[in-house]
Design an enzyme around this catalytic site. Structure first.
Site, PDB file in Angstrom:
ATOM      1  N   ASP A 100       0.827  -1.216   0.000  1.00 54.88           N
ATOM      2  CA  ASP A 100       0.000   0.000   0.000  1.00 54.88           C
ATOM      3  C   ASP A 100       0.859   1.264   0.000  1.00 54.88           C
ATOM      4  OD1 ASP A 100       0.918  -0.460   2.585  1.00 54.88           O
ATOM      5  OD2 ASP A 100      -1.049  -0.385   3.544  1.00 54.88           O
ATOM      6  N   ASP A 103       7.049   3.624   3.416  1.00 58.50           N
ATOM      7  CA  ASP A 103       7.256   4.731   4.340  1.00 58.50           C
ATOM      8  C   ASP A 103       8.731   4.740   4.749  1.00 58.50           C
ATOM      9  OD1 ASP A 103       6.384   6.813   6.050  1.00 58.50           O
ATOM     10  OD2 ASP A 103       6.129   5.435   7.709  1.00 58.50           O
TER      11      ASP A 103
HETATM   12  P1  5GP Z   1       7.503   1.020   6.535  1.00 58.71           P
HETATM   13  O1  5GP Z   1       8.003  -0.309   6.984  1.00 58.71           O
HETATM   14  O2  5GP Z   1       7.839   1.375   5.120  1.00 58.71           O
HETATM   15  O3  5GP Z   1       7.857   2.110   7.505  1.00 58.71           O
HETATM   16  O4  5GP Z   1       5.964   0.969   6.706  1.00 58.71           O
HETATM   17  C1  5GP Z   1       5.122   0.401   5.818  1.00 58.71           C
HETATM   18  C2  5GP Z   1       3.789   0.199   6.468  1.00 58.71           C
HETATM   19  O5  5GP Z   1       3.501   1.237   7.401  1.00 58.71           O
HETATM   20  C3  5GP Z   1       2.694   0.275   5.440  1.00 58.71           C
HETATM   21  O6  5GP Z   1       2.427  -0.979   4.893  1.00 58.71           O
HETATM   22  C4  5GP Z   1       1.531   0.814   6.248  1.00 58.71           C
HETATM   23  O7  5GP Z   1       0.832  -0.243   6.829  1.00 58.71           O
HETATM   24  C5  5GP Z   1       2.168   1.645   7.339  1.00 58.71           C
HETATM   25  N1  5GP Z   1       2.119   3.088   7.033  1.00 58.71           N
HETATM   26  C6  5GP Z   1       3.129   3.893   6.681  1.00 58.71           C
HETATM   27  N2  5GP Z   1       2.704   5.150   6.444  1.00 58.71           N
HETATM   28  C7  5GP Z   1       1.382   5.124   6.667  1.00 58.71           C
HETATM   29  C8  5GP Z   1       0.353   6.122   6.552  1.00 58.71           C
HETATM   30  O8  5GP Z   1       0.537   7.306   6.223  1.00 58.71           O
HETATM   31  N3  5GP Z   1      -0.911   5.707   6.842  1.00 58.71           N
HETATM   32  C9  5GP Z   1      -1.197   4.434   7.225  1.00 58.71           C
HETATM   33  N4  5GP Z   1      -2.473   4.148   7.454  1.00 58.71           N
HETATM   34  N5  5GP Z   1      -0.260   3.475   7.314  1.00 58.71           N
HETATM   35  C10 5GP Z   1       1.009   3.818   7.039  1.00 58.71           C
END
Ligand code: 5GP
Length: 181
Positions: A100, A103
């Site tokens: 999705d 981040d």
């Molecule tokens: P990462 O491991 O890249 O930090 O995080 C990825 C996961 O963090 C995504 O799959 C999602 O579930 C969550 N995430 C990151 N940013 C957002 C955001 O702005 N909104 C939401 N709802 N989830 C986020």
């Protein structure tokens, strides 16, 4: 439900149009490489995007799902935990991971590492959203729907406390929703 949304960042129409473009690009790239990927969705956030984009991938794909957790509320927390593994072996397979949002990049880094460890021949990534300003791990999705600013978004699969995944658009959550928790 709409009253928790400050503003809409990406509309449903924009997501559908972009999914068609990405699906066409993916079809062309894999077809010219002579590869049929296994499309792997990361539960639960990727479900609406996977359901949309798979219609536009004109290849004999199979789909599978994994559930990993790395996110607690509105802050990312390092290592991933495997809650549900893939149904089939990925040995020798080319994986197209559907996410999705990228981040910090931690989740994708860990999942990619795991899939390669399990013997996947290659792992490519398609993500609906990309928040490059938040990256702490150097990782780039191969296909990105939309780059967004550093704001907490919900909808089209993305949740806050497991809610708002069913909104048909990507919206910025009003900060008071998580500040007043
Ligand atoms: P990462 O491991 O890249 O930090 O995080 C990825 C996961 O963090 C995504 O799959 C999602 O579930 C969550 N995430 C990151 N940013 C957002 C955001 O702005 N909104 C939401 N709802 N989830 C986020």
């Amino acid at each position: 439900m709409n009253d928790v949304i400050e503003r809409i960042l990406v509309t449903e129409e924009e997501i559908i149009t972009r999914s068609k473009e990405l699906g066409a690009a993916i079809t062309q790239d894999y077809r010219s490489a002579g590869i049929t990927p296994v499309v792997v969705g990361l539960l639960k956030g990727s479900v609406p995007f996977l359901a949309e984009i798979m219609k536009h991938i004109d290849l004999d794909i199979e789909i599978d799902f994994m559930d990993v957790s790395s996110y607690d509320g509105a802050e990312s927390v390092g290592d991933v935990k495997i809650n549900k593994d893939l149904d089939k072996s990925v040995k020798g397979e080319s994986i197209l991971l559907v996410e999705d949002i990228v981040d910090t990049g931690r989740t994708l880094k860990e999942v990619k590492k795991l899939l390669l460890y399990k013997g996947a021949a290659e792992v490519k990534i398609v993500s609906l959203l990309d928040k490059p300003s938040r990256r702490v791990i150097e990782i780039q999705a191969d296909y990105v729907g939309f780059e967004i600013p550093n704001e907490f978004v919900v909808g089209y699969g993305l949740d806050y406390d497991q809610k708002y995944r069913n909104l048909p658009y990507i919206g910025v959550l009003k900060p008071q929703v998580y500040e007043n928790r």
